[in-house]
Design an enzyme around this catalytic site. Structure first.
Site, short mmCIF file in Angstrom:
data_model
loop_
_atom_site.label_atom_id
_atom_site.label_comp_id
_atom_site.label_asym_id
_atom_site.label_seq_id
_atom_site.Cartn_x
_atom_site.Cartn_y
_atom_site.Cartn_z
CB CYS A 41 60.69 37.13 62.89
SG CYS A 41 61.17 37.07 61.23
CE1 TYR A 67 64.14 38.93 67.32
CE2 TYR A 67 63.25 40.82 68.74
CZ TYR A 67 64.16 40.26 67.76
OH TYR A 67 65.00 41.19 67.13
CG ASP A 105 64.26 45.10 65.10
OD1 ASP A 105 64.33 44.36 64.50
OD2 ASP A 105 63.13 45.29 66.05
CD GLU A 162 65.35 37.09 63.74
OE1 GLU A 162 65.50 37.38 65.15
OE2 GLU A 162 64.39 37.57 62.97
CE1 TYR A 204 59.45 41.94 69.81
CE2 TYR A 204 60.99 43.05 71.13
CZ TYR A 204 60.28 42.86 69.93
OH TYR A 204 60.27 43.75 68.89
C1 LIG Z 1 65.16 41.40 63.45
C2 LIG Z 1 63.89 41.10 64.20
N1 LIG Z 1 63.27 39.88 64.31
C3 LIG Z 1 62.18 39.42 64.70
C4 LIG Z 1 61.68 40.64 65.52
C5 LIG Z 1 60.41 40.39 66.19
N2 LIG Z 1 59.13 40.47 65.64
C6 LIG Z 1 59.04 40.82 64.32
S1 LIG Z 1 57.70 40.66 63.71
C7 LIG Z 1 57.01 39.83 65.31
C8 LIG Z 1 55.48 39.46 65.26
C9 LIG Z 1 54.39 40.29 65.50
O1 LIG Z 1 54.80 41.55 65.30
C10 LIG Z 1 58.07 39.99 65.95
C11 LIG Z 1 58.03 39.34 67.63
C12 LIG Z 1 62.05 41.91 65.47
N3 LIG Z 1 61.69 43.01 66.13
N4 LIG Z 1 63.37 42.06 64.87
#
Ligand SMILES: Cc1ncc(C[n+]2csc(CCO)c2C)c(N)n1
Length: 222
Positions: free
Chosen positions: A135, A139, A44, A207, A165
């Site tokens: 993303c 989350y 990640d 995802e 999150y």
């Molecule tokens: C595979 C993967 N997908 C989504 C996220 C979560 N995420 C990524 S960017 C963002 C918004 C602001 O930074 C968020 C919540 C992760 N960590 N890894």
């Protein structure tokens, strides 16, 4: 129905599979194998480096200062807040900063981040947002669901993850992207909306694949 309600609805069966994935469920009930979590954190971290570049491209494609500023804020939050969580977890789990940064992206990580970068390079802000919206949004949904589970927020290993999150800060990034995409969708033809929906569905699939990759600690076969 707004455009983002429409695409969220069409992605529902994919998102449901992510919610039910044993990796996600394992974070919530604390039973996830810590080795799978370590693997996920390292992959990640590499993913978030590429995600940050996509966000930076958002500032380039933005047509007004407010939008530029929103992407700049989100870039700062990813590099200096979200990735700090990963750096802190790595330290706690005995992964050195060097090892974290030296992680070789596996096939799913590489395919997922390459796909986001490719969509961003098509040159429309709407495509870029469609490619990153699952993303932030998924989350937050997952964070909120897991936060309802007894003990999830206090769990020794996974509590910090659930806290981050499910936080309002992360929720507001998702909401901001939703508003932007709905605004941009108003100026699109039906064919353009279908393209945006397809981009959103692909990221939703990635995802799901990311959870699965981490659960199975999947790397290159050769
Ligand atoms: C595979 C993967 N997908 C989504 C996220 C979560 N995420 C990524 S960017 C963002 C918004 C602001 O930074 C968020 C919540 C992760 N960590 N890894």
């Amino acid at each position: 129905m707004t455009f983002t309600e429409r695409i969220r609805q069409s992605a529902d069966s994919i998102w449901e599979k992510s919610h039910q994935h044993p990796f996600v469920q394992g974070i919530g009930n604390g039973t996830l194998d810590i080795e799978a979590f370590k693997f996920y954190m390292c992959q990640d971290y590499k993913y978030l480096i590429e995600y940050s570049k996509v966000i930076a491209m958002g500032t380039v494609l933005a047509k007004d200062l407010d939008t530029m500023s929103g992407f700049a804020k989100s870039l700062d939050e990813t590099l200096n807040f979200e990735m700090d969580l990963h750096r802190q977890y790595a330290e706690r789990l005995g992964i050195s900063k060097e090892a974290l940064e030296a992680t070789v992206p596996g096939p799913v990580t590489l395919a997922y981040s390459s796909n986001m970068l490719a969509e961003a390079q098509k040159g429309s802000l709407a495509s870029l947002i469609a490619a990153i919206l699952p993303c932030a949004w998924s989350y937050y949904e997952i964070g909120l669901e897991l936060a309802k589970k007894p003990g999830a927020l206090e769990h020794e290993q996974y509590g910090e993850w659930v806290k981050m999150y499910s936080s309002d800060e992360f929720g507001s990034i998702g909401k901001w992207l939703i508003e932007k995409l709905d605004e941009l969708a108003k100026g699109c033809t039906e064919a353009e909306l279908d393209d945006l929906e397809a981009i959103f569905l692909n990221t939703s699939r990635y995802e799901y694949m990311f959870w699965d990759m981490a659960y199975n600690r999947e790397s290159w076969p050769v």
